[in-house]
Write an enzyme that holds these catalytic residues in place. Structure first.
Site, PDB file in Angstrom:
ATOM      1  N   SER A 210      -4.747  11.671   7.375  1.00  0.00           N
ATOM      2  CA  SER A 210      -4.137  12.302   5.931  1.00  0.00           C
ATOM      3  C   SER A 210      -2.387  12.327   5.769  1.00  0.00           C
ATOM      4  O   SER A 210      -1.837  11.828   6.187  1.00  0.00           O
ATOM      5  CB  SER A 210      -4.810  13.541   5.947  1.00  0.00           C
ATOM      6  OG  SER A 210      -4.403  13.973   4.484  1.00  0.00           O
ATOM      7  N   ALA A 211      -1.585  13.473   6.856  1.00  0.00           N
ATOM      8  CA  ALA A 211      -0.048  13.961   6.700  1.00  0.00           C
ATOM      9  C   ALA A 211       0.012  12.545   7.589  1.00  0.00           C
ATOM     10  O   ALA A 211       1.195  12.029   7.297  1.00  0.00           O
ATOM     11  CB  ALA A 211       0.299  15.175   6.438  1.00  0.00           C
TER      12      ALA A 211
ATOM     13  N   HIS B  20      -7.105  10.929   0.189  1.00  0.00           N
ATOM     14  CA  HIS B  20      -7.383  10.928  -0.285  1.00  0.00           C
ATOM     15  C   HIS B  20      -7.582  10.614  -1.502  1.00  0.00           C
ATOM     16  O   HIS B  20      -7.565  11.837  -2.794  1.00  0.00           O
ATOM     17  CB  HIS B  20      -7.650  12.597  -0.390  1.00  0.00           C
ATOM     18  CG  HIS B  20      -7.444  13.253   1.230  1.00  0.00           C
ATOM     19  ND1 HIS B  20      -8.367  13.552   1.557  1.00  0.00           N
ATOM     20  CD2 HIS B  20      -6.295  13.901   1.726  1.00  0.00           C
ATOM     21  CE1 HIS B  20      -7.931  14.619   2.581  1.00  0.00           C
ATOM     22  NE2 HIS B  20      -7.014  14.142   2.886  1.00  0.00           N
TER      23      HIS B  20
ATOM     24  N   GLU C 171     -11.529   8.748   0.904  1.00  0.00           N
ATOM     25  CA  GLU C 171     -11.817   9.541   2.208  1.00  0.00           C
ATOM     26  C   GLU C 171     -13.111   8.712   2.292  1.00  0.00           C
ATOM     27  O   GLU C 171     -14.482   7.748   2.311  1.00  0.00           O
ATOM     28  CB  GLU C 171     -12.894  10.435   1.813  1.00  0.00           C
ATOM     29  CG  GLU C 171     -11.162  11.433   1.655  1.00  0.00           C
ATOM     30  CD  GLU C 171     -11.639  12.989   0.815  1.00  0.00           C
ATOM     31  OE1 GLU C 171     -13.085  12.930   1.238  1.00  0.00           O
ATOM     32  OE2 GLU C 171     -11.421  14.000   0.756  1.00  0.00           O
TER      33      GLU C 171
END
Lengths: 237, 237
Positions: A122-123, A159, A194
């Site tokens: 993610s990040a 995402h 995802e």
């Protein structure tokens, strides 16, 4: 040789933290006994220590020790000497601010380009792109810039979410937001659903996982790529 | 006397641009023959001219002329002399960058606080809050700061969206994102659902429209406020 995994998410619906990535981690971190965890994105405001403990629990089955980057007196030296890295998800603005203000973004990039294995979720995957400018996160802090490591020559949207049919909501869809990014930039964007991840080994960049990804190039109709596809063609023209 | 409308969205599902706001605009801009439109947020990358034409068409039934702020040789002087303002939605980073770099944010704030009527939708409402740090938009450009006009003493989250039940998506919900904001700030946040708007008249701040709003204060459980409620209690403690 570069060896990198940039995953859309840490956790699949109904599963444990990093559960679906265990086989990937086993290969990526083969021969590694200890890694540095970058906890700065702090999802939900979790503390650096708590977040590091969570990551450590997920690496325990692999018999890999995890140390938080925040615990080192000289984090730049720690990065230079580390065997590998994992950057967790959370807020990308927080993560980028900490890394840039502490002068650690370039150090991390150099270590990964030298061949130390890197995994992001993610990040932590966003910072593997050219810039953080296709993050979904709120700008809760003001970083000194939006440039990230550029481990791959495109941007990521982790995402990635398709428009939800019949939702009478007028907020912009993810696709609209990425199209707005392309009014300002020509960097391609990979919408990473995802369950998908990018795998970099040496010069080969591939899409892995069980789901297709959606590619946005400036001035082109978005299109899908299937798992197993090479992404080496995807770069700023 | 201050007279301000900050709406969640310009357009309700299945309706025309600004259709549901026509009665509100009629009252807000009573006696006004011409307004300045701030087109800088450029939704979907629309040009300043096209966006201004779209706004002008929606003000035509009220017999109010619309001029784009981008068309003035001296925009600061134009703001000083304007009868009223409308700022359209789009990308908040683009909007704030343009307004701050051209030194127009403070000019607009001063004119509105003097009593010239102001309407914002979405990004145009975000800049009525203390900062743009609870926007939903992507950071497609790097503004020189995140501070906005502070016409109300709290932040807004336009297009507020409740968690969608049974969605197996692991990206952060809007509520989680706002909670992350509150790990860094104590500014209250109003989650403004589509169909709702904030009305400021003099010192009175009320929630209007047909939908409740969700309020997030640092360290408290989020709660709902009903249309017609005063929001004067909502300020940084």
């Amino acid at each position: 040789m570069k060896h990198i995994v940039l995953a859309s998410t840490s956790t699949l619906y109904g599963e444990g933290y990093l559960a679906y990535l265990q086989p990937v981690m086993k290969t990526l971190f083969a021969g590694v006994s200890e890694i540095i965890f970058v906890p700065f994105a702090r999802p939900g405001g979790i503390s650096h220590d708590e977040y590091t403990a969570k990551a450590a629990a997920a690496f325990e089955p692999l018999q890999i020790k995890v140390k938080g980057l925040h615990t080192f007196a000289d984090p730049a030296a720690a990065i230079r000497e580390a065997q590998g890295f994992f950057t967790g998800g959370g807020n990308t603005f927080l993560l980028v601010k900490e890394l840039l203000e502490r002068g650690l973004m370039d150090k991390l990039k150099a270590a990964v380009e030298e061949g130390r294995p890197y995994m992001g979720c993610s990040a932590g995957s966003n910072i593997g792109g050219v810039s953080m400018q296709t993050t979904n996160d709120m700008p809760i802090v003001y970083p000194p810039g939006f440039q990230t490591m550029g481990l791959v020559p495109f941007n990521l949207n982790p995402h990635y979410l398709d428009p939800i049919p019949d939702l009478p909501h007028m907020g912009e869809t993810r696709e609209t937001r990425i199209r707005e990014f392309h009014t300002q930039h020509t960097t391609p964007v990979l919408g990473l659903r995802e369950g998908g991840w990018i795998h970099v080994k040496g010069e080969a960049i591939t899409l892995e996982g069980k789901v297709s990804a959606r590619i946005f190039e400036a001035g082109k109709t978005p299109y899908e790529v299937e798992p197993g596809s090479s992404l080496n063609f995807l770069r700023q023209s």
